[in-house]
Design a protein around this motif. Structure first.
Motif, PDB file in Angstrom:
ATOM      1  N   VAL A  75       0.867  -1.179   0.000  1.00  0.00           N
ATOM      2  CA  VAL A  75       0.000   0.000   0.000  1.00  0.00           C
ATOM      3  C   VAL A  75       0.901   1.226   0.000  1.00  0.00           C
ATOM      4  O   VAL A  75       1.858   1.295   0.775  1.00  0.00           O
ATOM      5  CB  VAL A  75      -0.911   0.044   1.255  1.00  0.00           C
ATOM      6  N   ARG A  76       0.604   2.168  -0.855  1.00  0.00           N
ATOM      7  CA  ARG A  76       1.358   3.426  -0.856  1.00  0.00           C
ATOM      8  C   ARG A  76       0.420   4.580  -1.137  1.00  0.00           C
ATOM      9  O   ARG A  76      -0.584   4.428  -1.835  1.00  0.00           O
ATOM     10  CB  ARG A  76       2.516   3.402  -1.841  1.00  0.00           C
ATOM     11  N   GLU A  77       0.744   5.705  -0.562  1.00  0.00           N
ATOM     12  CA  GLU A  77      -0.055   6.907  -0.791  1.00  0.00           C
ATOM     13  C   GLU A  77       0.295   7.476  -2.161  1.00  0.00           C
ATOM     14  O   GLU A  77       1.460   7.475  -2.566  1.00  0.00           O
ATOM     15  CB  GLU A  77       0.227   7.937   0.302  1.00  0.00           C
ATOM     16  N   VAL A  78      -0.729   7.935  -2.876  1.00  0.00           N
ATOM     17  CA  VAL A  78      -0.504   8.570  -4.170  1.00  0.00           C
ATOM     18  C   VAL A  78      -1.110   9.967  -4.124  1.00  0.00           C
ATOM     19  O   VAL A  78      -2.113  10.197  -3.449  1.00  0.00           O
ATOM     20  CB  VAL A  78      -1.104   7.750  -5.345  1.00  0.00           C
ATOM     21  N   PRO A  79      -0.499  10.905  -4.811  1.00  0.00           N
ATOM     22  CA  PRO A  79      -1.030  12.272  -4.776  1.00  0.00           C
ATOM     23  C   PRO A  79      -2.363  12.368  -5.490  1.00  0.00           C
ATOM     24  O   PRO A  79      -2.571  11.719  -6.518  1.00  0.00           O
ATOM     25  CB  PRO A  79       0.043  13.094  -5.491  1.00  0.00           C
ATOM     26  N   GLU A  80      -3.266  13.135  -4.925  1.00  0.00           N
ATOM     27  CA  GLU A  80      -4.554  13.420  -5.578  1.00  0.00           C
ATOM     28  C   GLU A  80      -4.275  14.371  -6.729  1.00  0.00           C
ATOM     29  O   GLU A  80      -3.659  15.411  -6.547  1.00  0.00           O
ATOM     30  CB  GLU A  80      -5.512  14.103  -4.593  1.00  0.00           C
ATOM     31  N   GLU A  81      -4.689  13.974  -7.900  1.00  0.00           N
ATOM     32  CA  GLU A  81      -4.504  14.818  -9.074  1.00  0.00           C
ATOM     33  C   GLU A  81      -5.799  14.839  -9.862  1.00  0.00           C
ATOM     34  O   GLU A  81      -6.569  13.882  -9.824  1.00  0.00           O
ATOM     35  CB  GLU A  81      -3.382  14.269  -9.961  1.00  0.00           C
ATOM     36  N   ALA A  82      -6.004  15.916 -10.565  1.00  0.00           N
ATOM     37  CA  ALA A  82      -7.168  15.970 -11.448  1.00  0.00           C
ATOM     38  C   ALA A  82      -6.975  14.938 -12.553  1.00  0.00           C
ATOM     39  O   ALA A  82      -5.861  14.732 -13.025  1.00  0.00           O
ATOM     40  CB  ALA A  82      -7.301  17.362 -12.034  1.00  0.00           C
ATOM     41  N   GLU A  83      -8.058  14.279 -12.928  1.00  0.00           N
ATOM     42  CA  GLU A  83      -7.966  13.306 -14.002  1.00  0.00           C
ATOM     43  C   GLU A  83      -7.609  14.035 -15.285  1.00  0.00           C
ATOM     44  O   GLU A  83      -8.233  15.035 -15.642  1.00  0.00           O
ATOM     45  CB  GLU A  83      -9.296  12.563 -14.153  1.00  0.00           C
ATOM     46  N   PRO A  84      -6.565  13.550 -15.991  1.00  0.00           N
ATOM     47  CA  PRO A  84      -6.146  14.258 -17.206  1.00  0.00           C
ATOM     48  C   PRO A  84      -7.195  14.174 -18.306  1.00  0.00           C
ATOM     49  O   PRO A  84      -7.931  13.203 -18.396  1.00  0.00           O
ATOM     50  CB  PRO A  84      -4.862  13.523 -17.624  1.00  0.00           C
ATOM     51  N   GLU A  85      -7.230  15.215 -19.088  1.00  0.00           N
ATOM     52  CA  GLU A  85      -8.106  15.223 -20.260  1.00  0.00           C
ATOM     53  C   GLU A  85      -7.564  14.222 -21.273  1.00  0.00           C
ATOM     54  O   GLU A  85      -6.353  14.070 -21.410  1.00  0.00           O
ATOM     55  CB  GLU A  85      -8.130  16.621 -20.895  1.00  0.00           C
ATOM     56  N   PRO A  86      -8.437  13.527 -21.984  1.00  0.00           N
ATOM     57  CA  PRO A  86      -7.951  12.605 -23.021  1.00  0.00           C
ATOM     58  C   PRO A  86      -7.119  13.361 -24.052  1.00  0.00           C
ATOM     59  O   PRO A  86      -7.402  14.514 -24.369  1.00  0.00           O
ATOM     60  CB  PRO A  86      -9.228  12.060 -23.656  1.00  0.00           C
ATOM     61  N   LEU A  87      -6.088  12.701 -24.569  1.00  0.00           N
ATOM     62  CA  LEU A  87      -5.232  13.309 -25.590  1.00  0.00           C
ATOM     63  C   LEU A  87      -5.991  13.555 -26.879  1.00  0.00           C
ATOM     64  O   LEU A  87      -5.759  14.531 -27.569  1.00  0.00           O
ATOM     65  CB  LEU A  87      -4.066  12.381 -25.925  1.00  0.00           C
ATOM     66  N   GLY A  88      -6.839  12.620 -27.219  1.00  0.00           N
ATOM     67  CA  GLY A  88      -7.542  12.697 -28.494  1.00  0.00           C
ATOM     68  C   GLY A  88      -8.385  11.450 -28.675  1.00  0.00           C
ATOM     69  O   GLY A  88      -8.915  10.898 -27.715  1.00  0.00           O
ATOM     70  N   ALA A  89      -8.420  10.986 -29.895  1.00  0.00           N
ATOM     71  CA  ALA A  89      -9.273   9.855 -30.245  1.00  0.00           C
ATOM     72  C   ALA A  89      -8.733   8.544 -29.686  1.00  0.00           C
ATOM     73  O   ALA A  89      -7.531   8.301 -29.669  1.00  0.00           O
ATOM     74  CB  ALA A  89      -9.393   9.759 -31.760  1.00  0.00           C
ATOM     75  N   ALA A  90      -9.669   7.690 -29.239  1.00  0.00           N
ATOM     76  CA  ALA A  90      -9.306   6.372 -28.724  1.00  0.00           C
ATOM     77  C   ALA A  90      -9.238   5.380 -29.881  1.00  0.00           C
ATOM     78  O   ALA A  90     -10.072   5.402 -30.789  1.00  0.00           O
ATOM     79  CB  ALA A  90     -10.330   5.914 -27.696  1.00  0.00           C
ATOM     80  N   HIS A  91      -8.227   4.515 -29.820  1.00  0.00           N
ATOM     81  CA  HIS A  91      -8.020   3.492 -30.845  1.00  0.00           C
ATOM     82  C   HIS A  91      -7.746   2.159 -30.172  1.00  0.00           C
ATOM     83  O   HIS A  91      -7.281   2.116 -29.027  1.00  0.00           O
ATOM     84  CB  HIS A  91      -6.822   3.858 -31.734  1.00  0.00           C
ATOM     85  N   LEU A  92      -8.009   1.089 -30.913  1.00  0.00           N
ATOM     86  CA  LEU A  92      -7.665  -0.245 -30.455  1.00  0.00           C
ATOM     87  C   LEU A  92      -6.490  -0.735 -31.284  1.00  0.00           C
ATOM     88  O   LEU A  92      -6.558  -0.791 -32.516  1.00  0.00           O
ATOM     89  CB  LEU A  92      -8.841  -1.216 -30.618  1.00  0.00           C
ATOM     90  N   LEU A  93      -5.404  -1.065 -30.592  1.00  0.00           N
ATOM     91  CA  LEU A  93      -4.220  -1.637 -31.209  1.00  0.00           C
ATOM     92  C   LEU A  93      -4.256  -3.133 -30.937  1.00  0.00           C
ATOM     93  O   LEU A  93      -4.388  -3.545 -29.776  1.00  0.00           O
ATOM     94  CB  LEU A  93      -2.962  -1.012 -30.596  1.00  0.00           C
ATOM     95  N   SER A  94      -4.191  -3.937 -31.975  1.00  0.00           N
ATOM     96  CA  SER A  94      -4.148  -5.381 -31.774  1.00  0.00           C
ATOM     97  C   SER A  94      -2.955  -5.952 -32.532  1.00  0.00           C
ATOM     98  O   SER A  94      -2.637  -5.523 -33.634  1.00  0.00           O
ATOM     99  CB  SER A  94      -5.452  -6.050 -32.210  1.00  0.00           C
ATOM    100  N   VAL A  95      -2.299  -6.904 -31.868  1.00  0.00           N
ATOM    101  CA  VAL A  95      -1.128  -7.565 -32.433  1.00  0.00           C
ATOM    102  C   VAL A  95      -1.301  -9.047 -32.167  1.00  0.00           C
ATOM    103  O   VAL A  95      -1.671  -9.439 -31.057  1.00  0.00           O
ATOM    104  CB  VAL A  95       0.169  -7.059 -31.771  1.00  0.00           C
ATOM    105  N   HIS A  96      -1.025  -9.869 -33.164  1.00  0.00           N
ATOM    106  CA  HIS A  96      -1.048 -11.306 -32.928  1.00  0.00           C
ATOM    107  C   HIS A  96      -0.066 -12.000 -33.860  1.00  0.00           C
ATOM    108  O   HIS A  96       0.212 -11.523 -34.960  1.00  0.00           O
ATOM    109  CB  HIS A  96      -2.464 -11.886 -33.087  1.00  0.00           C
ATOM    110  N   GLY A  97       0.480 -13.100 -33.358  1.00  0.00           N
ATOM    111  CA  GLY A  97       1.430 -13.874 -34.145  1.00  0.00           C
ATOM    112  C   GLY A  97       2.263 -14.748 -33.240  1.00  0.00           C
ATOM    113  O   GLY A  97       1.939 -14.942 -32.058  1.00  0.00           O
ATOM    114  N   ALA A  98       3.359 -15.236 -33.780  1.00  0.00           N
ATOM    115  CA  ALA A  98       4.253 -16.097 -33.012  1.00  0.00           C
ATOM    116  C   ALA A  98       4.902 -15.286 -31.891  1.00  0.00           C
ATOM    117  O   ALA A  98       5.268 -14.122 -32.084  1.00  0.00           O
ATOM    118  CB  ALA A  98       5.319 -16.695 -33.922  1.00  0.00           C
ATOM    119  N   ASP A  99       5.030 -15.906 -30.734  1.00  0.00           N
ATOM    120  CA  ASP A  99       5.625 -15.229 -29.587  1.00  0.00           C
ATOM    121  C   ASP A  99       7.124 -15.056 -29.789  1.00  0.00           C
ATOM    122  O   ASP A  99       7.795 -15.925 -30.342  1.00  0.00           O
ATOM    123  CB  ASP A  99       5.363 -16.053 -28.319  1.00  0.00           C
TER     124      ASP A  99
END
Length: 172
Positions: A75-99
């Motif tokens: 458990v650790r204390e974290v500073p109270e901060e205002a929630e940041p405004e979103p940078l811009g548009a939300a996107h979904l990044l997907s990656v799949h293949g051999a590890d």
């Protein structure tokens, strides 16, 4: 009120979430944000809790969860901060293949290089198939088509497939 980050990590078993949140509720802690998952039989949870108690008192109250040695609680204390405004548009990044090593580093570095922010990321290894899903906020100034092309080049060099697509806000 203190804002506390509570982490619980260790061997999975039934009741971990109920036990941790029960102790926190008993201390009049309010669960504000959370993420929990099981990674190959290991439980991982991060909670943001507003509490009238300090970090040391809350950690002491949670210590019975660690008695058998299968869990680590911090458990650790974290500073109270205002929630940041979103940078811009939300996107979904997907990656799949051999590890292989370096997939997460390569694709997240590319997102960071254009000022993008990863807001959620999960990976899974199923047999030899590696899957990465990430929610990404991209600044409005980013050329998404050019980023998608660069992402495909990086993915090709890693022997995986990648895609980037806009997320509909009503889907979230």
């Amino acid at each position: 009120m203190s804002l506390l980050a509570v982490t619980v990590v260790g061997h999975d078993r039934p009741g971990i979430i109920a036990e941790a949140t029960g102790i926190l509720a008993g201390l009049r802690g309010n669960l504000e944000d959370s993420t929990m998952t099981i990674l190959r039989g290991h439980f991982a949870m991060v909670l943001l809790v507003s509490s009238p108690e300090g970090a040391a008192e809350v950690e002491r109250a949670l210590q019975p969860m660690t008695a058998d040695g299968s869990l680590l609680v911090t458990v650790r204390e974290v500073p109270e901060e205002a929630e940041p405004e979103p940078l811009g548009a939300a996107h979904l990044l997907s990656v799949h293949g051999a590890d292989r090593p370096g997939i997460v580093s390569a694709v997240t570095s590319l997102v960071a290089s254009v000022g993008g922010n990863i807001t959620d990321l999960s990976t899974r290894l199923s047999g030899g198939l590696y899957v990465l899903l990430a929610e990404v906020e991209l600044p409005a100034t980013v050329d998404v088509a050019a980023l998608t092309d660069r992402l495909r080049e990086v993915a090709r060099s890693l022997g995986v497939d990648a895609s980037l697509r806009p997320l509909e806000t009503d889907v979230l």
